[in-house]
Motif scaffolding. Sequence first.
Motif, mmCIF file in Angstrom:
data_model
loop_
_atom_site.group_PDB
_atom_site.id
_atom_site.type_symbol
_atom_site.label_atom_id
_atom_site.label_comp_id
_atom_site.label_asym_id
_atom_site.label_seq_id
_atom_site.Cartn_x
_atom_site.Cartn_y
_atom_site.Cartn_z
ATOM 1 N N LYS A 110 0.826 -1.211 0.000
ATOM 2 C CA LYS A 110 0.000 0.000 0.000
ATOM 3 C C LYS A 110 0.861 1.262 0.000
ATOM 4 O O LYS A 110 0.452 2.295 -0.493
ATOM 5 C CB LYS A 110 -0.944 0.000 1.201
ATOM 6 C CG LYS A 110 -2.037 -1.055 1.108
ATOM 7 C CD LYS A 110 -3.091 -0.869 2.160
ATOM 8 C CE LYS A 110 -3.975 0.319 1.914
ATOM 9 N NZ LYS A 110 -5.101 0.415 2.830
ATOM 10 N N ASP A 141 -11.254 3.077 -3.278
ATOM 11 C CA ASP A 141 -10.620 4.230 -3.913
ATOM 12 C C ASP A 141 -11.567 4.977 -4.845
ATOM 13 O O ASP A 141 -11.212 6.048 -5.361
ATOM 14 C CB ASP A 141 -9.392 3.778 -4.713
ATOM 15 C CG ASP A 141 -8.303 3.236 -3.807
ATOM 16 O OD1 ASP A 141 -7.900 3.960 -2.878
ATOM 17 O OD2 ASP A 141 -7.875 2.086 -4.014
ATOM 18 N N LYS A 163 1.644 2.089 -3.694
ATOM 19 C CA LYS A 163 0.435 1.552 -4.307
ATOM 20 C C LYS A 163 0.349 1.838 -5.799
ATOM 21 O O LYS A 163 0.377 2.977 -6.229
ATOM 22 C CB LYS A 163 -0.792 2.132 -3.598
ATOM 23 C CG LYS A 163 -2.082 1.410 -3.930
ATOM 24 C CD LYS A 163 -3.208 1.886 -3.031
ATOM 25 C CE LYS A 163 -4.505 1.182 -3.356
ATOM 26 N NZ LYS A 163 -5.613 1.626 -2.501
ATOM 27 N N THR A 164 0.257 0.761 -6.553
ATOM 28 C CA THR A 164 0.093 0.864 -7.996
ATOM 29 C C THR A 164 -1.224 0.222 -8.417
ATOM 30 O O THR A 164 -1.403 -0.123 -9.580
ATOM 31 C CB THR A 164 1.247 0.144 -8.724
ATOM 32 O OG1 THR A 164 1.286 -1.230 -8.313
ATOM 33 C CG2 THR A 164 2.575 0.811 -8.421
ATOM 34 N N TRP A 165 -2.128 0.057 -7.471
ATOM 35 C CA TRP A 165 -3.388 -0.621 -7.725
ATOM 36 C C TRP A 165 -4.512 0.106 -6.996
ATOM 37 O O TRP A 165 -4.271 1.027 -6.223
ATOM 38 C CB TRP A 165 -3.307 -2.077 -7.251
ATOM 39 C CG TRP A 165 -2.838 -2.227 -5.832
ATOM 40 C CD1 TRP A 165 -1.543 -2.262 -5.393
ATOM 41 C CD2 TRP A 165 -3.654 -2.303 -4.656
ATOM 42 N NE1 TRP A 165 -1.491 -2.367 -4.026
ATOM 43 C CE2 TRP A 165 -2.782 -2.405 -3.543
ATOM 44 C CE3 TRP A 165 -5.026 -2.323 -4.436
ATOM 45 C CZ2 TRP A 165 -3.250 -2.512 -2.241
ATOM 46 C CZ3 TRP A 165 -5.481 -2.428 -3.126
ATOM 47 C CH2 TRP A 165 -4.595 -2.517 -2.050
ATOM 48 N N CYS A 166 -5.737 -0.296 -7.263
ATOM 49 C CA CYS A 166 -6.878 0.334 -6.604
ATOM 50 C C CYS A 166 -7.885 -0.728 -6.190
ATOM 51 O O CYS A 166 -7.902 -1.850 -6.718
ATOM 52 C CB CYS A 166 -7.548 1.351 -7.534
ATOM 53 S SG CYS A 166 -8.256 0.611 -9.031
ATOM 54 N N GLU A 190 -2.921 -10.732 -1.884
ATOM 55 C CA GLU A 190 -1.792 -9.817 -2.012
ATOM 56 C C GLU A 190 -0.753 -10.292 -3.031
ATOM 57 O O GLU A 190 -0.172 -9.492 -3.765
ATOM 58 C CB GLU A 190 -1.124 -9.593 -0.654
ATOM 59 C CG GLU A 190 -1.934 -8.746 0.303
ATOM 60 C CD GLU A 190 -3.110 -9.508 0.930
ATOM 61 O OE1 GLU A 190 -3.078 -10.757 0.923
ATOM 62 O OE2 GLU A 190 -4.047 -8.852 1.410
#
Length: 270
Positions: free
Chosen positions: A6, A16, A9-12, A177
């Motif tokens: 996190k 978000d 963070k390159t993701w959502c 994860e």
Amino acid sequence: MFISLKKTKTWCSPDDLKKEQFHSFQPSAAGNKGLMGTSLTKTLATPIDDVKSLYHKAMIVSIRREMVKICEYISLSFVVFLTDEDGYILDLVCSSSDMEEDMNKAGLGTGVCLSKGNSGLNAVSLAMEMDCIGVVRGEEHSDITFKDWNCVCAPLYLDGTVRGYVDISFNRGQQIEFAIPFIQQIAENVTHKWMNRDSEVQQSRLEASFHDYKLTAREKDVAHLWLQEKSALHISSMLGISEGTVRNMVKSIYTKMNVNERRQFSKKLV
């Protein structure tokens, strides 16, 4: 591990989404029917979609090659969805025959659309909305078809454009994860390792470059052969034109491309 992810963070996730975005993930009635098994298809190869169709074909070949290698190292059950840029499923890769049977029972197959307008909130529609890796867990999905799954989806970028999306889904009892960097690696391998080597994709890029430089049809013929290191004499023989005409066309090509010699010409196209 989850906390460190996190921090960079390159993701959502659904958390978000802004409030108005979240409420936009309401599937249409037709979309729900389609997801649960009613025929929902899309014609992919039409005259106006030749380039898209080419990229779709390359993506399908690429994801299958990638998953053959990856399946050797994953013991848990999973399914990989490959969709086009609009969320329509192009291909599925299942880890087992049982998983494939589950997909058939759920009505999930090629032609089904996973966009938010058709299927509500899922990893594919989230990745489409947020333009990054989307992570959606079990009950967060709009459609009950996915309630027992954890799903992670990444956009497939090639030549600065989203060509499609790749999603890996597995039982929600498994840790999610690990799948974030995993799907990112799959996406990079599909586009940069496999699709970049696809001869038809390379040819399409070349034709697009010729078009951008406004080469005439005959100049394109000359340019193709000049790129292959053919001599002016050889090209004149192949095309049935004089050697002087070939050299004049090469000069015209160089002018349009703003280059002075063959090395620069090749560098701009390769």
